[in-house]
Design a protein around this motif. Structure first.
Motif, PDB file in Angstrom:
ATOM      1  N   VAL A   3      -6.071   1.543  -2.417  1.00  0.00           N
ATOM      2  CA  VAL A   3      -5.447   2.844  -2.249  1.00  0.00           C
ATOM      3  C   VAL A   3      -5.173   3.721  -3.319  1.00  0.00           C
ATOM      4  O   VAL A   3      -5.370   5.135  -3.553  1.00  0.00           O
ATOM      5  CB  VAL A   3      -3.945   2.686  -1.821  1.00  0.00           C
TER       6      VAL A   3
ATOM      7  N   THR B  74       0.793   3.989  -2.853  1.00  0.00           N
ATOM      8  CA  THR B  74       0.533   5.647  -2.397  1.00  0.00           C
ATOM      9  C   THR B  74       1.465   6.403  -3.259  1.00  0.00           C
ATOM     10  O   THR B  74       0.870   7.321  -3.863  1.00  0.00           O
ATOM     11  CB  THR B  74       0.508   5.815  -1.329  1.00  0.00           C
TER      12      THR B  74
ATOM     13  N   SER C 283      -3.552  -2.647  -2.883  1.00  0.00           N
ATOM     14  CA  SER C 283      -2.577  -1.607  -3.478  1.00  0.00           C
ATOM     15  C   SER C 283      -3.898  -0.845  -4.353  1.00  0.00           C
ATOM     16  O   SER C 283      -3.777   0.412  -4.434  1.00  0.00           O
ATOM     17  CB  SER C 283      -1.852  -2.328  -4.308  1.00  0.00           C
TER      18      SER C 283
ATOM     19  N   ILE D 280      -7.191   7.497  -4.109  1.00  0.00           N
ATOM     20  CA  ILE D 280      -6.701   8.606  -4.338  1.00  0.00           C
ATOM     21  C   ILE D 280      -7.045   9.138  -5.735  1.00  0.00           C
ATOM     22  O   ILE D 280      -6.903  10.404  -5.903  1.00  0.00           O
ATOM     23  CB  ILE D 280      -4.966   8.343  -4.284  1.00  0.00           C
TER      24      ILE D 280
ATOM     25  N   THR E 141       0.810  -1.152   0.014  1.00  0.00           N
ATOM     26  CA  THR E 141      -0.102   0.010  -0.007  1.00  0.00           C
ATOM     27  C   THR E 141       0.696   1.208   0.046  1.00  0.00           C
ATOM     28  O   THR E 141       0.510   2.242  -0.624  1.00  0.00           O
ATOM     29  CB  THR E 141      -0.815   0.166   1.251  1.00  0.00           C
TER      30      THR E 141
END
Length: 843
Positions: free
Chosen positions: A142, A104, A139, A146, A100
């Motif tokens: 995240v 990010t 993953s 975003i 993760t």
């Protein structure tokens, strides 16, 4: 040790907070830029980090083919004259490293670009127009969250968590791999198909494993499948945790293990399984590892051989292998990822200073080695990457209105300076096209593709290598109950006998039994209870027994309803045969006596016995014996009416004859004056007495038959397991009146015979009549309670016995003494002997 939590209230704050530059692994400029986030390096920590120790460095494994497939698809699009003509497509590929935190950073790099934005105004314009990735659900969550803030579309090629289908949380998310919502249900149907109702489960302790296993358990419960245990492991699990999980699996009684694990979790589990020698389990796998080549080795073959599970459909991408074979560090000498790939592939190094490692010359060829990177025989996930890139291209083609303003095929597109991300999302949602292979690509309202899988089984080829054989398929678009199909190929199982393993908590209940839940145990643990009488179960593991319809009863095995046994007193059975024999014997004996009396009809004894009434009495006794035969055999309308009428009239005739004989004897011996004779009309009076006594019974029987005659009746109340075929009396009053009338005649006869018991001994027929009436009365008094209490055909047998017993009693008591004299003591068959005592008294 401290943890800092930052919350971005808007886009500008997020840009300022995470605006540090992140460099892509691979990039190319273009009018349109597609971002890529792949686990080129996969995070696999050796042990879980503690709060007091420094974490160990990451050990990464390659996922390079996906990135190259994306580059291949973009190159195809750039060379196409029909898709995005005169528009160049570029790419930026970042490493999400299967975690993760790197995901990010990759998201920030894709959105912000390589320049620092801290202290500057954030315009909200992303450097990429769409993102393909990431490889893991956690993953991707995240990345999607975003990117979703900026409404940038994300198309994942390998993230299957059903949670990503939530449009409220992930409004701009799409994927080219089916959701685990379908895979989990497909696995439940697969387990049910093979009859495994008792399974173990192990999952990755992340969004992929937890959501997928929760859906599987829910679907399995609905299918009647029980999960003995459900354990979780992750890349950060301690050795003790992994050891405990394998120990639970090994000590469990389930023979089937459903493994909803990602590749990292599978690697960790298998290493400990090898150490503890975990064998003999039938593995059912999810798509993340069921076609993983690095697991299909001799090292793990003793554990995973015979595994079965659903995989993404295999496809062919024309030209991809040639593209992969052309990969070379010289394509971008400054790119370290190409160099590292080359060094690892050929076991060499571009640095000549490394001891014990040969130097890479650059002349090595990928064609000369067997490498998973260039192997396109099992293109599954790479094909999803290919479809994702083309989905973005078709959306852009539609969004830029390519070819709409010109008649030529090669018309250019209307390129805009700023492409709004939400417009890109809208056009991706609406794409519907076919690849060169003919495969259709489209998304439903949740951003998911059509859910289709191939059922893969691990088998050995002639060379002894593990191969993935497609033995079935699953298509969620088909009608309910027909999604899962088998193609008829043989399946290899993990068992030594190569037979399908059995994994149940309790053995199946065979037909004739039902399941009974065991208190405190899951529903799959049960005991088998035999169905109750009259109930059946004709299938295995019946939850309840079904009652048989009217007229049917359960067989001995309680698995089939058979017609109820129809019971009646037949001639074929032993009791019927014996009663028939006694009846015929009695009738025959009576006829013999009748012949004897006829032969000696002129002798004094026969004359003194009132030969006319004696013949008539013997005739009526013959009828009494024969009427018992009407009670044997299958009841019919005629036999039911005949048996009771014949019985009533025959016995009325018989008792009337005896009563008349008794009255005649009394009248004859009351005339004591010498020379007195019996009145001449006495003969006619006795005939009238017999006819009158019998006629009254005939009237009763006629009235009975006219009002409510007896009829055959199927009695199903007394005995549930059989049908008693009997004669319903029609009118019980009629039957008891007939019986009562016979009883009345018998009582009158008994009284008169008792009064005449002191007549002369040499001709004291009244004494024998008294004995016969006593026997007759005793038999019929005993008959009443026995008749009422006897079940089924025994009721008829009791009635026949009463008829025969009373008939034999009358026959022997009245006629046996006379036959004794006629046949054995003929010297006493004289008038002087018969009248001797009276003559002596008169002298």
């Amino acid at each position: 040790f401290c943890v800092c939590v930052f919350i971005a209230e808007d886009e500008t704050a997020l840009c300022e907070l995470l605006g540090s530059p992140v460099l892509p692994l691979l990039s190319k400029k273009g009018d349109i830029t597609i971002g890529g986030a792949f686990s080129v390096y996969t995070q696999t920590p050796k042990s879980s980090p503690s709060l007091t120790e420094t974490p160990e460095p990451l050990i990464c494994s390659r996922e390079f083919q996906f990135a190259q497939t994306m580059m291949f698809a973009i190159e195809e699009i750039n060379n196409s004259s029909s898709l995005l003509p005169n528009v160049s497509v570029g790419y930026k590929i970042f490493d999400s490293c299967g975690s993760t935190l790197p995901s990010t950073r990759a998201a920030m790099g894709l959105i912000n670009g390589q320049e620092r934005t801290f202290g500057k105004t954030c315009t909200g314009q992303s450097t990429v127009h769409a993102i393909v990735g990431a490889s893991k659900s956690s993953s991707t969550i995240v990345l999607s969250q975003i990117a979703g803030i900026f409404q940038i579309p994300v198309i994942s090629h390998f993230s299957t968590c059903a949670c990503l289908s939530n449009r409220k949380v992930h409004p701009s998310f799409f994927r080219t791999i089916p959701s685990d919502y379908y895979q989990s249900r497909a696995l439940a149907q697969l387990v049910k198909y093979f009859g495994w109702t008792w399974v173990g489960a192990v999952r990755s302790d992340n969004d992929y494993g937890n959501n997928g296993m929760a859906t599987f358990i829910e679907a399995a419960t609905k299918e009647g499948i029980c999960v003995e245990y459900s354990e979780a492991i992750s890349g950060s699990s301690s050795y003790e945790q992994v050891e405990r999980v394998v120990r639970v699996i090994k000590t469990g009684t389930a023979k089937v293990l459903v493994a909803f694990l990602d590749s990292d979790g599978m690697d960790i589990l298998l290493e400990e399984a090898l150490r503890q020698n975990l064998t003999g389990l039938q593995w059912v796998g999810s798509e993340s590892w069921i076609t993983a080549h690095h697991l299909a080795t001799m090292k793990y073959s003793g554990i995973l051989y015979g595994s079965i599970g659903f995989a993404i459909k295999k496809a062919k991408v024309a030209g991809l292998q040639d593209f992969l074979l052309q990969v070379h560090p010289s394509q971008d000498p400054q790119n370290h990822i190409l160099k590292e790939f080359w060094e690892e592939t050929f076991g060499c190094s571009f640095q000549s200073s490394l001891q014990g490692t040969k130097q890479c010359s650059g002349s090595e060829r990928l064609r000369d080695i067997k490498n998973p990177f260039t192997d396109v025989s099992e293109l599954r996930i790479s094909n999803n990457v290919y479809k994702a890139v083309y989905a973005v291209a078709h959306a852009m083609h539609s969004m830029l209105k390519c070819g709409e303003n010109s008649e030529t095929v090669n018309a250019s597109c209307t390129l805009k300076s700023i492409l709004q991300p939400k417009e890109v999302v809208k056009h991706i949602q609406d794409v519907n096209f076919s690849l060169k292979s003919g495969e259709k690509v489209y998304f439903d309202e949740r951003g998911d593709p059509a859910a289709t899988y191939q059922l893969v089984n691990w088998q050995r080829n002639p060379a002894g290598d593990i191969v993935f054989v497609v033995v079935g398929s699953y298509d969620a678009s088909l009608q309910s109950g027909k999604e899962f199909t088998m193609n008829g190929l043989n399946i290899t199982w993990v068992t030594e006998s190569f037979e399908r393993p059995v994994s149940v908590c309790s053995e199946s209940c065979p037909p004739g039994f039902r399941q009974a839940m065991i208190k405190g145990k899951p529903i799959c643990c049960f005991s088998c209870i035999t169905c109750a009488a009259g109930e059946i179960s004709n299938s295995t593991n019946s939850a309840k027994c079904s009652p048989c319809p009217l007229g049917y009863w359960s067989n001995e095995d309680h698995n089939k309803c058979v017609p109820k046994v129809i019971e009646f007193l037949s001639y074929e059975e032993t009791m019927g045969t014996l009663l028939t024999a006694f009846s015929l014997f009695g009738a025959g004996l009576t006829l013999v006596l009748l012949f004897v009396f006829f032969w000696f009809r002129h002798t004094p004894l026969v004359k003194a016995s009132n030969s006319e009434l004696s013949f008539l009495l013997l005739f009526s006794l013959t009828l009494c014996f024969l009427c018992s035969l009407t009670f044997i055999g299958r009841p019919t309308d005629w036999s039911c009416m005949l048996r009771h009428v014949a019985f009533g009239i025959a016995f009325a005739l018989c008792i009337s004859c005896i009563l008349t004989k008794t009255i005649t004897v009394v009248i004859a011996f009351k005339a004591r004056t010498p020379g007195n004779r019996v009145p001449q009309c006495l003969a006619s009076h006795q005939r009238m007495g017999v006819v009158g006594g019998t006629f009254l019974q005939v009237l009763v029987c006629v009235a009975w038959l006219a009002q409510a005659p007896p009829f055959p009746h199927k009695n199903t109340i007394y005995a549930l397991e059989r049908i008693i075929l009997e004669c319903n009396l029609g009118s019980s009053i009629g039957f008891w009146v007939v019986l009562g009338y016979i009883g009345l005649l018998a009582v009158l006869c008994l009284i008169l015979a008792f009064l005449a018991r002191k007549l002369p001994d040499n001709f004291n027929e009244a004494k024998f009549i008294t004995f016969s009436m006593l026997i007759f009365s005793a038999v019929w008094v005993t008959f009443i309670p026995a008749y009422v209490s006897s079940p089924g055909k025994f009721t008829v047998a009791v009635e026949i016995f009463a008829i025969l017993a009373s008939s034999f009693g009358l026959l022997f008591c009245i006629f046996a003494p006379k036959c004794y004299i006629l046949l054995l003591k003929p010297e006493r068959n004289t008038k002087s002997h018969i009248m001797g005592r009276d003559l002596q008294k008169n002298n």
